[in-house]
Design an enzyme around this catalytic site. Structure first.
Site, PDB file in Angstrom:
ATOM      1  N   ARG A 163       0.843  -1.202   0.000  1.00 48.35           N
ATOM      2  CA  ARG A 163       0.000   0.000   0.000  1.00 48.35           C
ATOM      3  C   ARG A 163       0.872   1.242   0.000  1.00 48.35           C
ATOM      4  O   ARG A 163       1.838   1.350   0.759  1.00 48.35           O
ATOM      5  CB  ARG A 163      -0.910   0.001   1.239  1.00 48.35           C
ATOM      6  CG  ARG A 163      -1.825  -1.201   1.216  1.00 48.35           C
ATOM      7  CD  ARG A 163      -2.865  -1.175   2.307  1.00 48.35           C
ATOM      8  NE  ARG A 163      -3.658  -2.413   2.228  1.00 48.35           N
ATOM      9  CZ  ARG A 163      -4.657  -2.714   3.049  1.00 48.35           C
ATOM     10  NH1 ARG A 163      -4.995  -1.876   4.031  1.00 48.35           N
ATOM     11  NH2 ARG A 163      -5.314  -3.829   2.893  1.00 48.35           N
ATOM     12  N   ARG A 199       1.859   0.879  10.293  1.00 51.69           N
ATOM     13  CA  ARG A 199       1.430   1.286   8.948  1.00 51.69           C
ATOM     14  C   ARG A 199       2.651   1.269   8.047  1.00 51.69           C
ATOM     15  O   ARG A 199       3.474   2.181   8.068  1.00 51.69           O
ATOM     16  CB  ARG A 199       0.829   2.703   9.019  1.00 51.69           C
ATOM     17  CG  ARG A 199       0.170   3.160   7.726  1.00 51.69           C
ATOM     18  CD  ARG A 199      -0.336   4.602   7.855  1.00 51.69           C
ATOM     19  NE  ARG A 199      -1.388   4.738   8.840  1.00 51.69           N
ATOM     20  CZ  ARG A 199      -2.679   4.521   8.617  1.00 51.69           C
ATOM     21  NH1 ARG A 199      -3.088   4.191   7.408  1.00 51.69           N
ATOM     22  NH2 ARG A 199      -3.562   4.670   9.574  1.00 51.69           N
ATOM     23  N   GLU A 213      -7.075  -0.786  14.766  1.00 55.89           N
ATOM     24  CA  GLU A 213      -7.613  -1.811  13.885  1.00 55.89           C
ATOM     25  C   GLU A 213      -6.592  -2.929  13.624  1.00 55.89           C
ATOM     26  O   GLU A 213      -5.468  -2.674  13.207  1.00 55.89           O
ATOM     27  CB  GLU A 213      -8.000  -1.149  12.553  1.00 55.89           C
ATOM     28  CG  GLU A 213      -8.487  -2.127  11.502  1.00 55.89           C
ATOM     29  CD  GLU A 213      -8.808  -1.433  10.177  1.00 55.89           C
ATOM     30  OE1 GLU A 213      -9.028  -0.197  10.169  1.00 55.89           O
ATOM     31  OE2 GLU A 213      -8.813  -2.132   9.147  1.00 55.89           O
ATOM     32  N   SER A 262     -10.486  -6.551   9.694  1.00 54.59           N
ATOM     33  CA  SER A 262     -11.622  -5.876   9.092  1.00 54.59           C
ATOM     34  C   SER A 262     -12.331  -6.886   8.223  1.00 54.59           C
ATOM     35  O   SER A 262     -11.683  -7.614   7.479  1.00 54.59           O
ATOM     36  CB  SER A 262     -11.100  -4.715   8.245  1.00 54.59           C
ATOM     37  OG  SER A 262     -12.165  -4.072   7.585  1.00 54.59           O
ATOM     38  N   ARG A 307       0.410  -6.169  12.503  1.00 53.08           N
ATOM     39  CA  ARG A 307      -0.439  -5.625  13.559  1.00 53.08           C
ATOM     40  C   ARG A 307      -0.705  -6.653  14.655  1.00 53.08           C
ATOM     41  O   ARG A 307      -0.834  -6.307  15.833  1.00 53.08           O
ATOM     42  CB  ARG A 307      -1.741  -5.079  12.969  1.00 53.08           C
ATOM     43  CG  ARG A 307      -1.468  -3.837  12.142  1.00 53.08           C
ATOM     44  CD  ARG A 307      -2.709  -3.051  11.787  1.00 53.08           C
ATOM     45  NE  ARG A 307      -2.306  -1.860  11.047  1.00 53.08           N
ATOM     46  CZ  ARG A 307      -3.137  -0.894  10.647  1.00 53.08           C
ATOM     47  NH1 ARG A 307      -4.433  -0.981  10.932  1.00 53.08           N
ATOM     48  NH2 ARG A 307      -2.688   0.157   9.991  1.00 53.08           N
TER      49      ARG A 307
END
Length: 418
Positions: free
Chosen positions: A257, A272, A344, A347, A385
């Site tokens: 990403r 991130r 988070e 998801s 994460r």
RNA sequence: GGAGGGUUGGCCGAGCGGACGAAGGCAGCGGUCUUGAAAACCGCCGGGCGCCUCGCGCGUCCCGUGGGUUCGAAUCCCACACCCUCCGCCA
């Protein structure tokens, strides 16, 4: 892509549903006009083609003497059809472009609101009691399990080396999560991570999220931001038999990403990053069953984190924070002692028929028209994460980390960083 | 990277400018026959879009994809994709 017929048959309800996602009435009216024009053009073109075909067939039946006159007379049809085709193509392209930018209809039960305004459905696990918690960067770097500085030299900001027990942690977590998913009937898959534009478009990441994607320079391929993309594409252009459904997969892949627009946000550590690994659940189901499947996938996610003895909360994501293709989404947010915040870690989305319409994944119906299947995706385990949540919640005052019993067989040890 | 061969319906496979959405076979579905089953025989048997007098109708498009030639293309031409074979390279 939403169903254009919905807008035709029940414009008010469709407009009301889309209004919850910020699509205004004028945009709806524009779509309706494009839809009406498109159908009108198709009807006109069909008629012109029928005339032309009739004229051509007459030539085939005619004798040699009559042919030249008939051929000359048939010329006019050719031009008329060509002109109408050109116009039809334009109208269809406008129609496509406009509909492609419309997000999925929100599920009636999805709460209103914007990013950060989600509804906490429940919490699970026990919050850790820590006097002076370290964050994951301190814990991992001290154990030489993470190297950010050297990754920055080699690849730039937002990249990382996982080393030693950090690397072993990834292998263990991945295998653990895949086992849980397999127990629930998901078939393990290592998918391609470079995909064509068509797959990105089909899953709804194009045209809306283009700035998030890495693209290759010479081959017109995109690096996937999640294995959802190749998993969704697995059955593109297929007409499935009802007894093949549900089709359930669990993919493991790196994810890429660009994080454009996130400058200065979450710059510390591996929360991130541009490249991470993820174990992803994906299901193709009968359209009547997608809400149940959504609960099922969420339950698997909770099982994965619950057995890792991680304290977290389940959040029902508001419509203002849904991705283009999602009708409803649940996140699991784990408590991160290093940040004193819930962040988070998973998801899961029900994308109903939004992806299957573009990907043309359907199921055969005995009586009546065939149906588009519904697709759902969810994070079984996002490695980086999960590592953060795990080491921060299970850290001890001496900097070692207690390994939850569910993971011990996979890691081969009870304590990390000793 | 170089050379060659291929891509037709769920599968196999014909077709090489007009009557082709496409022969034939297999599979599947319905029926006849049978105590039942098999065999045999008869029939049905792809999808998208649009229209509507919503009828188990009509039209149109689809023979890898996109263009082109032609009154007319599965058939001719061009480009691309994918698959296979051989050589080279390679974890």
């Amino acid at each position: 892509m939403i169903d254009p017929r919905l807008l035709r048959d029940d414009p008010d309800a469709t407009a009301a549903a889309l209004a919850r996602r910020g699509v205004d009435r004028a945009a709806i009216e524009h779509l309706r006009e494009l839809d009406a024009r498109r159908r009108q053009m198709i009807a006109q073109l069909d008629e012109a083609r029928a005339e032309q075909a009739e004229a051509s067939k007459a030539i085939g039946r005619a004798g040699a003497e009559e042919r030249p006159a008939l051929i000359e007379a048939a010329q006019q049809y050719k031009e008329r059809v060509a002109a109408l085709e050109e116009e039809r193509d334009r109208v269809v392209a406008d129609h496509e472009a406009a509909f492609a930018r419309i997000p999925n209809l929100p599920h009636p039960d999805a709460p209103d609101g914007q990013e950060g305004e989600g509804t906490v459905v429940r919490t699970f696990g026990t919050p850790p009691e820590l006097d002076d918690p370290k964050d994951h960067v301190e814990l991992l770097e001290a154990a030489d399990a993470l190297d950010l500085a050297r990754a920055a030299k080699v690849s730039g900001a937002r990249f990382a080396y996982l080393k030693g027990e950090g690397a072993l942690l990834e292998f263990a977590l991945v295998r653990y999560a895949v086992d849980v998913a397999m127990r629930h009937g998901h078939v393990p898959v290592i998918p391609p991570v470079l995909v064509r534009e068509e797959a990105m478009y089909g899953t709804g990441f194009l045209p809306t999220d283009e700035q998030q994607l890495f693209r290759t320079r010479d081959d017109e391929l995109y690096l996937v931001g999640t294995s959802e993309v190749p998993l969704a594409g697995l059955h593109m252009e297929e007409l499935l038999d009802p007894d093949q459904l549900p089709l359930r997969y669990v993919g493991y892949s790196p994810c890429f990403r660009r994080e454009a627009g996130a400058h200065g946000k979450d710059t510390r550590g591996i929360l991130r990053v541009h490249q991470f690994e993820k174990v992803e659940l994906f299901s193709f189901v009968h359209p009547d069953e997608s809400s149940d499947e959504h609960e099922r996938i969420l339950a698997i996610e909770e099982e994965v984190f619950g057995a890792l003895e991680i304290h977290a909360q389940v959040v029902d994501i508001p419509v203002g924070d849904l991705g283009a293709s999602a009708a409803r989404k649940f996140d699991i947010e784990a408590w991160l002692p290093g940040q004193q915040a819930y962040r988070e870690v998973t998801s899961c989305s029900n994308t109903t028929d939004y992806q299957s319409r573009r990907l043309r994944t359907r199921m055969r119906v005995e009586q009546g028209p065939n149906l588009l299947v519904h697709t759902l995706n969810g994070t079984a385990l996002a490695v980086q994460r999960a590592i953060i949540a795990l080491v921060e919640q299970h850290q001890r005052s001496d900097g070692t980390v207690a390994v939850p019993s569910a993971l011990q067989p996979y890691l081969g040890r009870e304590v990390l960083f000793a």
